[in-house]
Scaffold this motif. Structure first.
Motif, mmCIF file in Angstrom:
data_model
loop_
_atom_site.group_PDB
_atom_site.id
_atom_site.type_symbol
_atom_site.label_atom_id
_atom_site.label_comp_id
_atom_site.label_asym_id
_atom_site.label_seq_id
_atom_site.Cartn_x
_atom_site.Cartn_y
_atom_site.Cartn_z
ATOM 1 N N THR A 1 36.380 -1.277 44.005
ATOM 2 C CA THR A 1 35.556 -2.479 43.836
ATOM 3 C C THR A 1 35.107 -2.755 42.408
ATOM 4 O O THR A 1 34.688 -3.865 42.108
ATOM 5 C CB THR A 1 34.285 -2.360 44.687
ATOM 6 N N GLY A 2 35.126 -1.743 41.542
ATOM 7 C CA GLY A 2 34.585 -1.912 40.196
ATOM 8 C C GLY A 2 33.075 -1.761 40.155
ATOM 9 O O GLY A 2 32.451 -1.935 39.117
ATOM 10 N N VAL A 3 32.472 -1.450 41.299
ATOM 11 C CA VAL A 3 31.038 -1.217 41.402
ATOM 12 C C VAL A 3 30.846 0.254 41.750
ATOM 13 O O VAL A 3 31.486 0.776 42.652
ATOM 14 C CB VAL A 3 30.408 -2.112 42.492
ATOM 15 N N VAL A 4 29.966 0.916 41.009
ATOM 16 C CA VAL A 4 29.777 2.353 41.178
ATOM 17 C C VAL A 4 28.471 2.618 41.923
ATOM 18 O O VAL A 4 27.392 2.317 41.420
ATOM 19 C CB VAL A 4 29.744 3.066 39.807
ATOM 20 N N PRO A 5 28.569 3.198 43.134
ATOM 21 C CA PRO A 5 27.344 3.589 43.832
ATOM 22 C C PRO A 5 26.859 4.949 43.323
ATOM 23 O O PRO A 5 27.647 5.874 43.144
ATOM 24 C CB PRO A 5 27.775 3.676 45.295
ATOM 25 N N VAL A 6 25.560 5.040 43.068
ATOM 26 C CA VAL A 6 24.938 6.263 42.565
ATOM 27 C C VAL A 6 23.736 6.551 43.463
ATOM 28 O O VAL A 6 22.985 5.646 43.806
ATOM 29 C CB VAL A 6 24.467 6.080 41.104
ATOM 30 N N ARG A 7 23.569 7.820 43.845
ATOM 31 C CA ARG A 7 22.437 8.162 44.712
ATOM 32 C C ARG A 7 21.875 9.533 44.356
ATOM 33 O O ARG A 7 22.501 10.335 43.664
ATOM 34 C CB ARG A 7 22.839 8.147 46.181
ATOM 35 N N SER B 1 27.596 -1.727 37.674
ATOM 36 C CA SER B 1 28.945 -2.077 37.225
ATOM 37 C C SER B 1 29.607 -0.862 36.595
ATOM 38 O O SER B 1 28.935 0.086 36.166
ATOM 39 C CB SER B 1 28.886 -3.217 36.210
ATOM 40 N N ALA B 2 30.918 -0.896 36.528
ATOM 41 C CA ALA B 2 31.651 0.204 35.904
ATOM 42 C C ALA B 2 31.231 0.367 34.443
ATOM 43 O O ALA B 2 31.111 1.490 33.944
ATOM 44 C CB ALA B 2 33.152 -0.035 36.024
#
Length: 67
Positions: A32-38, A51-52
């Motif tokens: 997706t080019g979107v980075v999930p961070v948790r 965003s990347a």
């Protein structure tokens, strides 16, 4: 709200072993080019979606920071 489970989460190599751990989902980012961070201590909690380019900036900052 976007559901991002079930994804393979990867712990950051910059996270210390004292329980302060950040994880990201590279497969989702690649797709997706979107980075999930948790926060790894709260896997059911929210994920920050960046965003990347923003994620690359966070990684660069972590690499350059001297503790």
């Amino acid at each position: 709200m976007t559901t991002i489970e079930p994804l393979r989460w990867v712990k950051s190599s910059y996270s210390d072993n004292g329980g302060t751990c950040v994880e990201w989902a590279p497969a989702y980012a690649s797709a997706t080019g979107v980075v999930p961070v948790r926060d790894s201590k709260s896997p059911a909690g929210p994920a920050l979606m960046v965003s990347a380019d923003a994620f690359a900036g966070l990684v660069a900052l972590a690499r350059s920071t001297q503790l």
